[in-house]
Design a protein around this motif. Structure first.
Motif, PDB file in Angstrom:
ATOM      1  N   LEU A 122       0.830  -1.209   0.000  1.00 36.24           N
ATOM      2  CA  LEU A 122       0.000   0.000   0.000  1.00 36.24           C
ATOM      3  C   LEU A 122       0.862   1.256   0.000  1.00 36.24           C
ATOM      4  CD1 LEU A 122      -2.815  -0.992   2.531  1.00 36.24           C
ATOM      5  CD2 LEU A 122      -3.133  -0.460   0.115  1.00 36.24           C
ATOM      6  N   TYR A 123       1.920   1.264   0.800  1.00 30.89           N
ATOM      7  CA  TYR A 123       2.767   2.451   0.844  1.00 30.89           C
ATOM      8  C   TYR A 123       3.492   2.663  -0.488  1.00 30.89           C
ATOM      9  CZ  TYR A 123       6.118   5.951   2.246  1.00 30.89           C
ATOM     10  OH  TYR A 123       6.861   7.107   2.310  1.00 30.89           O
ATOM     11  N   LEU A 124       3.991   1.582  -1.083  1.00 27.91           N
ATOM     12  CA  LEU A 124       4.665   1.713  -2.371  1.00 27.91           C
ATOM     13  C   LEU A 124       3.713   2.234  -3.442  1.00 27.91           C
ATOM     14  CD1 LEU A 124       6.821  -1.556  -2.419  1.00 27.91           C
ATOM     15  CD2 LEU A 124       7.603   0.787  -2.007  1.00 27.91           C
ATOM     16  N   PHE A 125       2.439   1.898  -3.317  1.00 29.95           N
ATOM     17  CA  PHE A 125       1.459   2.287  -4.328  1.00 29.95           C
ATOM     18  C   PHE A 125       0.966   3.718  -4.110  1.00 29.95           C
ATOM     19  CE2 PHE A 125      -2.758   2.283  -6.365  1.00 29.95           C
ATOM     20  CZ  PHE A 125      -2.418   1.793  -7.611  1.00 29.95           C
ATOM     21  N   PHE A 126       0.624   4.072  -2.854  1.00 30.40           N
ATOM     22  CA  PHE A 126       0.004   5.368  -2.577  1.00 30.40           C
ATOM     23  C   PHE A 126       0.967   6.410  -1.991  1.00 30.40           C
ATOM     24  CE2 PHE A 126      -3.732   2.557  -2.493  1.00 30.40           C
ATOM     25  CZ  PHE A 126      -4.596   3.266  -3.312  1.00 30.40           C
ATOM     26  N   HIS A 127       2.117   5.980  -1.466  1.00 37.47           N
ATOM     27  CA  HIS A 127       3.080   6.901  -0.823  1.00 37.47           C
ATOM     28  C   HIS A 127       2.403   7.743   0.259  1.00 37.47           C
ATOM     29  CE1 HIS A 127       6.349   5.989  -3.594  1.00 37.47           C
ATOM     30  NE2 HIS A 127       5.486   6.068  -4.587  1.00 37.47           N
ATOM     31  N   SER A 128       1.587   7.092   1.069  1.00 38.37           N
ATOM     32  CA  SER A 128       0.860   7.805   2.126  1.00 38.37           C
ATOM     33  C   SER A 128       0.710   6.900   3.337  1.00 38.37           C
ATOM     34  CB  SER A 128      -0.518   8.234   1.627  1.00 38.37           C
ATOM     35  OG  SER A 128      -1.301   8.755   2.681  1.00 38.37           O
TER      36      SER A 128
END
Length: 412
Positions: free
Chosen positions: A233-239
């Motif tokens: 999820l972090y790699l995809f959304f950077h959030s």
């Protein structure tokens, strides 16, 4: 219809969050008491021919899964200190509530002839721990004079000996087993530490170990699934907030699934233990679809509330259909005659619908309170390689349909 649902959700944000919190606390209170199953089987229906034959066998010969075997090896078992401790360990285990009897070389019987009654009687070889090495040597000779026990409780060539612990089968297959096995192992481990190393076997030991492993590994699987999805999820959304609230949704879903198992008076088995990780696997895509659409809409017109309404209206319908079809797929297990599969189907189908509702409610409501997404949060919408892959797939579907059919047929 979905526009009305979107308005209803966003107008009642506080009430919905309170209801979700109350239900989660209730489910968590019950889920913490979920119990493991200590009985194997349950896959076959009771009217299956194999199950019927097995039941008849148990009626005739009894259950063979109520013997715990403790073994050790070494001729030093016949040293006074070791043998006396072996005898005492058996007596301490036999005194435990839930243990029917103990059988070992220190708890043997000899068949003697009673002239007065003209019948055979069973005579214990030992009524108390031996007091001298000579007594142990004499007892060893008597044991050797009883070849019936050779290969059953001891092996003279390998110097291996066994202690057979007969447990109460009915109690050990139920939750009333308590901590009998823990207390038994605490007694035997004292002997293992002070005298000779012990080994264990038998279904009571295997069932206890398996039940403990299911509960322990459930936590590991859930934690690992959460870590992997958090990274993706972090790699995809950077959030970080996207990661936190997506994991919040699936964490609540896991709590609800455990609460459902307990409320329905089911047990945690190797099959039902798959449900919490399953909820994570199904719940995360729901969150991704909703958030991806939210970011796409916000990038288009910059209105946060309008974007959230369109998220619920457009993606809500799609995720509803995918989750309902998935739930119905698992619900087919309800119509089997296997108790284990039926329970799995009930809990899985109900909680798949539950995780859909949680993602549909929590994601739009929470992000309606949070600040608007920044430019770096929308970068995932501009990945050229992803657009290229999608364009290629669209081209194949529209222009190469015959080739797709031929390749699919060959692979099939």
């Amino acid at each position: 219809m979905w526009e009305s649902i979107a308005g209803l959700i966003l107008r009642n944000r506080v009430l919905i969050l309170i209801l979700i919190s109350v239900v989660t606390i209730f489910m968590g209170f019950h889920g913490r008491n979920v119990k493991e199953t200590y009985k194997f089987g349950g896959i076959l229906p009771e009217d299956d021919s194999t199950y019927i034959e097995y039941s008849k066998f148990l009626e005739t010969f009894g259950e063979d899964g109520n013997v715990l075997v403790i073994g050790t090896q070494g001729e030093e078992i016949f040293q006074l200190e070791n043998f006396a401790a072996w005898y005492q360990m058996g007596e301490d285990i036999k005194a435990l509530d839930g243990i029917d009897s103990v059988f070992s070389i220190a708890h043997l019987f000899d068949l003697t002839k009673n002239e007065e009654l003209q019948q055979f009687s069973l005579e214990k070889l030992l009524d108390a721990p031996p007091g001298s090495q000579e007594e142990v040597d004499a007892l060893r000779q008597r044991i050797n004079d009883l070849p019936f026990y050779e290969g059953l409780l001891y092996n003279d060539s390998t110097h291996a000996v066994l202690m057979m612990v007969f447990v109460n089968a009915e109690r050990f297959n139920s939750e009333s087993r308590g901590d009998v096995m823990d207390r038994l192992f605490s007694i035997s481990e004292v002997y293992s530490a002070q005298h000779m190393e012990l080994r264990y076997s038998g279904l009571p030991h295997i069932r206890t170990y398996t039940a403990a492993q299911v509960k322990t590994e459930l936590g590991k699987f859930v934690a690992l699934a959460a870590i992997v999805t958090a990274i993706i999820l972090y790699l995809f959304f950077h959030s970080f907030r996207v990661v936190v609230f997506c994991l919040l949704v699936v964490s609540i879903g896991v709590v609800w699934s455990l609460g459902t198992i307990e409320l329905m008076d089911y047990r945690l088995s190797s099959l039902s233990g798959l449900i919490p990780p399953l909820i994570i696997v199904i719940g995360i895509p729901n969150c991704v679809f909703l958030l991806n659409k939210y970011h796409r809409e916000f990038e288009t017109h910059g209105n946060r509330i309008k974007a959230l309404v369109r998220v619920i209206a457009k993606i809500g319908n799609a995720t509803f259909l995918t989750n309902v079809t998935t739930a119905l797929g698992f619900a087919t297990f309800i119509f089997t005659e296997s108790d284990l599969l039926r329970q799995f189907g009930v809990v899985a189908s109900l909680n798949i619908i539950g995780i859909f509702l949680l993602s549909l409610f929590i994601i739009p409501i929470v992000f309606s309170y949070l600040p608007e997404p920044k430019t770096r949060h929308l970068k995932h919408l501009q990945r050229r390689w992803l657009d290229t892959v999608v364009s290629i797939l669209v081209h194949w579907v529209r222009k190469r349909r015959v080739a797709v059919y031929i390749v699919t047929g060959i692979v099939l």
